[in-house]
Design a protein around this motif. Structure first.
Motif, PDB file in Angstrom:
ATOM      1  N   UNK A 150       0.434   4.479  10.956  1.00 27.81           N
ATOM      2  CA  UNK A 150      -0.384   5.266  10.022  1.00 27.81           C
ATOM      3  C   UNK A 150      -0.099   4.775   8.603  1.00 27.81           C
ATOM      4  N   UNK A 151      -0.753   5.393   7.629  1.00 29.02           N
ATOM      5  CA  UNK A 151      -0.589   4.946   6.243  1.00 29.02           C
ATOM      6  C   UNK A 151       0.879   4.985   5.807  1.00 29.02           C
ATOM      7  N   UNK A 152       1.567   6.094   6.095  1.00 33.65           N
ATOM      8  CA  UNK A 152       2.979   6.218   5.693  1.00 33.65           C
ATOM      9  C   UNK A 152       3.833   5.152   6.372  1.00 33.65           C
ATOM     10  N   UNK A 153       3.568   4.871   7.635  1.00 34.76           N
ATOM     11  CA  UNK A 153       4.326   3.853   8.358  1.00 34.76           C
ATOM     12  C   UNK A 153       4.083   2.452   7.825  1.00 34.76           C
ATOM     13  N   UNK A 154       2.835   2.151   7.489  1.00 39.99           N
ATOM     14  CA  UNK A 154       2.527   0.825   6.929  1.00 39.99           C
ATOM     15  C   UNK A 154       3.168   0.655   5.553  1.00 39.99           C
ATOM     16  N   UNK A 155       3.144   1.722   4.751  1.00 45.72           N
ATOM     17  CA  UNK A 155       3.791   1.665   3.436  1.00 45.72           C
ATOM     18  C   UNK A 155       5.299   1.479   3.598  1.00 45.72           C
ATOM     19  N   UNK A 156       5.899   2.212   4.529  1.00 48.63           N
ATOM     20  CA  UNK A 156       7.337   2.060   4.781  1.00 48.63           C
ATOM     21  C   UNK A 156       7.662   0.645   5.242  1.00 48.63           C
ATOM     22  N   UNK A 157       6.806   0.068   6.081  1.00 48.25           N
ATOM     23  CA  UNK A 157       7.024  -1.311   6.541  1.00 48.25           C
ATOM     24  C   UNK A 157       7.056  -2.270   5.356  1.00 48.25           C
ATOM     25  N   UNK A 158       6.127  -2.094   4.433  1.00 48.35           N
ATOM     26  CA  UNK A 158       6.085  -2.963   3.246  1.00 48.35           C
ATOM     27  C   UNK A 158       7.331  -2.796   2.389  1.00 48.35           C
ATOM     28  N   UNK A 159       7.692  -1.563   2.086  1.00 45.52           N
ATOM     29  CA  UNK A 159       8.843  -1.282   1.218  1.00 45.52           C
ATOM     30  C   UNK A 159      10.140  -1.775   1.857  1.00 45.52           C
ATOM     31  N   UNK A 160      10.329  -1.469   3.143  1.00 41.61           N
ATOM     32  CA  UNK A 160      11.556  -1.868   3.813  1.00 41.61           C
ATOM     33  C   UNK A 160      11.611  -3.376   4.059  1.00 41.61           C
ATOM     34  N   UNK A 161      10.463  -4.019   4.259  1.00 42.81           N
ATOM     35  CA  UNK A 161      10.451  -5.476   4.428  1.00 42.81           C
ATOM     36  C   UNK A 161      11.009  -6.158   3.190  1.00 42.81           C
ATOM     37  N   UNK A 162      10.568  -5.723   2.029  1.00 43.60           N
ATOM     38  CA  UNK A 162      11.071  -6.309   0.777  1.00 43.60           C
ATOM     39  C   UNK A 162      12.577  -6.085   0.652  1.00 43.60           C
ATOM     40  N   UNK A 163      13.015  -4.846   0.838  1.00 41.16           N
ATOM     41  CA  UNK A 163      14.432  -4.518   0.651  1.00 41.16           C
ATOM     42  C   UNK A 163      15.323  -5.234   1.668  1.00 41.16           C
ATOM     43  N   UNK A 164      14.901  -5.267   2.924  1.00 40.66           N
ATOM     44  CA  UNK A 164      15.729  -5.909   3.948  1.00 40.66           C
ATOM     45  C   UNK A 164      15.728  -7.430   3.825  1.00 40.66           C
ATOM     46  N   UNK A 165      14.618  -7.993   3.409  1.00 40.10           N
ATOM     47  CA  UNK A 165      14.578  -9.431   3.151  1.00 40.10           C
ATOM     48  C   UNK A 165      15.525  -9.779   2.011  1.00 40.10           C
ATOM     49  N   UNK A 166      15.509  -8.971   0.956  1.00 38.69           N
ATOM     50  CA  UNK A 166      16.433  -9.174  -0.166  1.00 38.69           C
ATOM     51  C   UNK A 166      17.887  -9.047   0.276  1.00 38.69           C
ATOM     52  N   UNK A 167      18.131  -8.253   1.328  1.00 34.02           N
ATOM     53  CA  UNK A 167      19.494  -8.069   1.846  1.00 34.02           C
ATOM     54  C   UNK A 167      19.862  -9.152   2.861  1.00 34.02           C
ATOM     55  N   UNK A 168      18.998 -10.137   3.034  1.00 37.23           N
ATOM     56  CA  UNK A 168      19.310 -11.255   3.929  1.00 37.23           C
ATOM     57  C   UNK A 168      19.060 -10.974   5.396  1.00 37.23           C
ATOM     58  N   UNK A 169      18.244  -9.990   5.704  1.00 36.44           N
ATOM     59  CA  UNK A 169      17.950  -9.660   7.097  1.00 36.44           C
ATOM     60  C   UNK A 169      16.829 -10.546   7.638  1.00 36.44           C
ATOM     61  N   UNK A 170      16.856 -10.772   8.932  1.00 38.18           N
ATOM     62  CA  UNK A 170      15.735 -11.391   9.642  1.00 38.18           C
ATOM     63  C   UNK A 170      14.939 -10.242  10.237  1.00 38.18           C
ATOM     64  N   UNK A 171      13.635 -10.248  10.011  1.00 41.46           N
ATOM     65  CA  UNK A 171      12.814  -9.097  10.388  1.00 41.46           C
ATOM     66  C   UNK A 171      11.770  -9.427  11.434  1.00 41.46           C
ATOM     67  N   UNK A 172      11.435  -8.406  12.192  1.00 46.10           N
ATOM     68  CA  UNK A 172      10.329  -8.439  13.137  1.00 46.10           C
ATOM     69  C   UNK A 172       9.670  -7.075  13.083  1.00 46.10           C
ATOM     70  N   UNK A 173       8.350  -7.051  12.973  1.00 49.18           N
ATOM     71  CA  UNK A 173       7.589  -5.798  12.998  1.00 49.18           C
ATOM     72  C   UNK A 173       7.078  -5.602  14.415  1.00 49.18           C
ATOM     73  N   UNK A 174       7.465  -4.508  15.038  1.00 47.49           N
ATOM     74  CA  UNK A 174       7.057  -4.237  16.413  1.00 47.49           C
ATOM     75  C   UNK A 174       5.542  -4.066  16.531  1.00 47.49           C
ATOM     76  N   UNK A 175       4.897  -3.672  15.441  1.00 53.25           N
ATOM     77  CA  UNK A 175       3.435  -3.592  15.439  1.00 53.25           C
ATOM     78  C   UNK A 175       2.880  -2.394  16.187  1.00 53.25           C
TER      79      UNK A 175
END
Length: 102
Positions: free
Chosen positions: A51-76
């Motif tokens: 939903x909208x809140x989930x997509x927004x959270x995905x965007x926000x957390x992707x930036x923060x976790x990438x900055x923290x050196x994480x490797x990410x996968x979105x389950x979709x």
């Protein structure tokens, strides 16, 4: 990483062994400030609601976790769904697809 307690239960049940599901303390609105660094350098699967809140959270957390050196996968998670509404077979299949390419 998912939104809440029921998503943690559903994901844990569906995935079986080998995965740790973590829920955010206040759902999709939880900002990563201070929390993203606790996952620094890890592989993180994002499983926020479709939903909208989930997509927004995905965007926000992707930036923060990438900055923290994480490797990410979105389950979709599909539109209008969350981990509690997805079948165990769907979750395992999505995790298998992720594992094959990660």
């Amino acid at each position: 990483l998912c939104e809440g307690e029921s998503d943690v239960w559903s994901g844990t049940h569906a995935a079986g062994t080998g995965y740790v599901f973590l829920g955010l303390p206040t759902g999709a609105g939880t900002l990563p400030t201070g929390l993203a660094s606790t996952l620094a350098g890890r592989r993180v699967i994002l499983a926020f609601d479709g939903d909208h809140a989930g997509r927004l959270a995905t965007t926000v957390w992707t930036v923060a976790l990438t900055d923290a050196g994480c490797r990410l996968w979105d389950l979709g998670i599909p539109e209008g769904e969350d981990l509690t509404t997805m079948s165990s077979n769907w979750v395992r299949s999505a995790l298998d697809r992720m594992s094959a390419s990660w």
